[in-house]
Design an enzyme around this catalytic site. Structure first.
Site, short mmCIF file in Angstrom:
data_model
loop_
_atom_site.label_atom_id
_atom_site.label_comp_id
_atom_site.label_asym_id
_atom_site.label_seq_id
_atom_site.Cartn_x
_atom_site.Cartn_y
_atom_site.Cartn_z
N ASN A 73 40.07 -2.83 -11.20
CA ASN A 73 40.52 -3.87 -12.11
C ASN A 73 41.05 -5.07 -11.32
O ASN A 73 40.75 -5.23 -10.14
CB ASN A 73 41.55 -3.31 -13.11
CG ASN A 73 41.37 -3.89 -14.49
OD1 ASN A 73 41.61 -5.06 -14.71
ND2 ASN A 73 40.92 -3.07 -15.42
N ARG A 74 41.85 -5.90 -11.98
CA ARG A 74 42.23 -7.20 -11.43
C ARG A 74 43.64 -7.19 -10.85
O ARG A 74 44.52 -6.50 -11.36
CB ARG A 74 42.13 -8.29 -12.50
CG ARG A 74 40.70 -8.52 -12.97
CD ARG A 74 40.66 -9.39 -14.23
NE ARG A 74 39.27 -9.66 -14.62
CZ ARG A 74 38.53 -8.85 -15.38
NH1 ARG A 74 39.05 -7.71 -15.82
NH2 ARG A 74 37.29 -9.16 -15.68
N HIS B 244 38.32 -5.32 -8.36
CA HIS B 244 37.63 -4.10 -7.90
C HIS B 244 37.49 -4.00 -6.38
O HIS B 244 36.45 -3.59 -5.86
CB HIS B 244 36.25 -4.02 -8.55
CG HIS B 244 36.27 -3.75 -10.02
ND1 HIS B 244 37.24 -2.99 -10.63
CD2 HIS B 244 35.42 -4.15 -11.01
CE1 HIS B 244 36.99 -2.92 -11.93
NE2 HIS B 244 35.89 -3.63 -12.19
N HIS C 115 32.73 3.19 -12.01
CA HIS C 115 32.36 2.10 -12.92
C HIS C 115 30.98 2.33 -13.53
O HIS C 115 30.19 1.39 -13.67
CB HIS C 115 32.40 0.77 -12.17
CG HIS C 115 32.70 -0.42 -13.03
ND1 HIS C 115 31.77 -1.00 -13.86
CD2 HIS C 115 33.84 -1.13 -13.20
CE1 HIS C 115 32.31 -2.03 -14.48
NE2 HIS C 115 33.57 -2.13 -14.10
N TYR D 251 28.21 2.89 -16.47
CA TYR D 251 28.01 2.40 -17.82
C TYR D 251 27.25 3.47 -18.60
O TYR D 251 26.12 3.81 -18.26
CB TYR D 251 27.18 1.12 -17.82
CG TYR D 251 27.86 -0.09 -17.25
CD1 TYR D 251 28.34 -1.11 -18.08
CD2 TYR D 251 28.01 -0.24 -15.87
CE1 TYR D 251 28.94 -2.24 -17.55
CE2 TYR D 251 28.62 -1.37 -15.34
CZ TYR D 251 29.08 -2.36 -16.17
OH TYR D 251 29.69 -3.48 -15.65
N ASP E 2 37.79 -5.16 -23.19
CA ASP E 2 37.95 -5.08 -21.73
C ASP E 2 39.43 -4.80 -21.51
O ASP E 2 40.14 -5.60 -20.91
CB ASP E 2 37.50 -6.38 -21.07
CG ASP E 2 37.28 -6.25 -19.56
OD1 ASP E 2 37.62 -5.18 -19.01
OD2 ASP E 2 36.78 -7.20 -18.94
N GLU F 37 36.72 3.72 -17.79
CA GLU F 37 37.28 3.78 -16.44
C GLU F 37 38.67 4.40 -16.48
O GLU F 37 39.64 3.74 -16.82
CB GLU F 37 37.34 2.38 -15.84
CG GLU F 37 36.03 1.62 -15.87
CD GLU F 37 36.22 0.12 -15.68
OE1 GLU F 37 36.95 -0.27 -14.74
OE2 GLU F 37 35.69 -0.65 -16.49
#
Length: 335
Positions: free
Chosen positions: A74-75, A100, A169, A171, A239, A300
């Site tokens: 994440n950020r 990430h 990560h 999908y 998100d 996640e």
């Protein structure tokens, strides 16, 4: 069966794990899951995760498809954090923020690899100040396949205080293609973390009950996603990190038309739900065409995003000499 099936000159290898229910392909480059195939009653296999056309070049894939990301998932706001009174500066690879693990995160690193009786063990030694992070960090990621369940076990230790928050990560698309907005999602959670217009967590824990973030009862994702809501507008979809409120089987994704279901159990406190809002900007699929918006969903499992800056527990700080360990299990079934 755990089998090494391909070795390339650049050190990249591909393994296959297989039993009578699942067939999994994975690589030591970024510990990337290349496919998870469910076996149907007629003996045919169907892939339930998205995969890129060119997995040999993860640096070209801004969607991080199937890879382990880190040191921090994440950020991190502004690409900066302070630890023990020292400020560290990281790469800003997502606008003004760090995402990430940076420019060359774990998704781009070659891991050492070893086939074991119950799975495949990958390991990596991240040197002090790699991508701006302090401490020589040893990371292990083990994939274990048992019956209808794929497990991921993460471990880490450092010789200096550092920060660590690992996740995968991948999908999911249980139908093998098309939008996931018709899928049903259940997340056992009482609170979520709102984000600003940069998708940075604000540091708040907001009540989810009775809101568009209430997935305690299985709900069609698209029916919940109110495009006019500010939080959905900030992130162009979901998100967001959800605080998990159960000890196991906290997340269930199902596609009734495909007749497939995924149940996720984790010992981590949160799950970050990302509905593939900018997937067309990421890697192309195997046929060369780009995936569409909302064609995959990421679940996640993680520690609190940007907790080093918003001061939320549990902390992502890994103290020198301590060991981080977490496990997440993905159980695939027919419905």
């Amino acid at each position: 069966m755990n089998e090494l099936i391909e070795t390339q000159d650049n050190g990249r290898v591909v393994y296959r794990m297989e039993n009578d229910r699942l067939r999994v392909m994975l690589s030591n480059l970024g510990c990337q899951l290349l496919s998870i195939e469910m076996k149907d009653e007629d003996g045919s296999y169907h892939d339930v995760i998205l995969r890129p056309k060119d997995p040999e070049h993860p640096e070209k894939d801004s969607s991080y498809m199937g890879a382990v990301v880190g040191r921090i998932a994440n950020r991190i706001a502004g690409g900066r954090f302070t630890l023990n009174g020292v400020e560290y500066t990281l790469a800003t690879n997502n606008g003004r923020n760090h995402l990430h693990g940076g420019n060359v995160g774990f998704n781009c690193r070659l891991f050492s690899h070893q086939a074991e009786e119950d799975g495949i063990l990958f390991s990596y030694d991240s040197p002090h100040m790699e991508e701006g992070y302090p401490g020589n960090l040893h990371v292990e990621v083990k994939y274990v396949l048992t019956g209808d369940c794929l497990g991921i076990q993460y471990s880490g230790s450092s010789d200096q205080d550092t920060i660590l928050n690992l996740t995968n990560h991948m999908y999911f698309n249980l139908a093998g293609g098309g939008s996931i907005l018709g899928d049903k999602l259940q997340v056992k959670s009482d609170h979520y973390m709102p984000v600003d217009d940069e998708c940075l967590v604000t540091g708040e824990f907001m009540e989810s009950h009775g809101t568009i973030f209430d997935f305690n009862e299985a709900s069609v994702i698209g029916d919940k996603m109110d495009r006019a809501a500010q939080q959905i507008r900030n992130a162009q979809g979901y998100d967001h990190a959800f605080v998990l409120s159960a000890d196991r089987d906290q997340i269930v994704l199902s596609d009734e038309a495909a007749g497939r279901q995924l149940t996720v159990s984790t010992d981590l406190p949160m799950v970050h739900v990302y509905t593939g809002n900018v997937l067309p900007q990421g890697a192309a699929g195997p046929d060369g065409s780009h995936y569409g918006v909302n064609e995959g969903i990421c679940l996640e499992t993680e520690l609190c995003p940007d907790s080093i800056n918003v001061e939320k527990e549990p902390s992502v700080i890994l103290r020198a000499g301590e060991k981080f360990h977490s496990e997440t299990y993905y159980r695939f079934s027919k419905i």
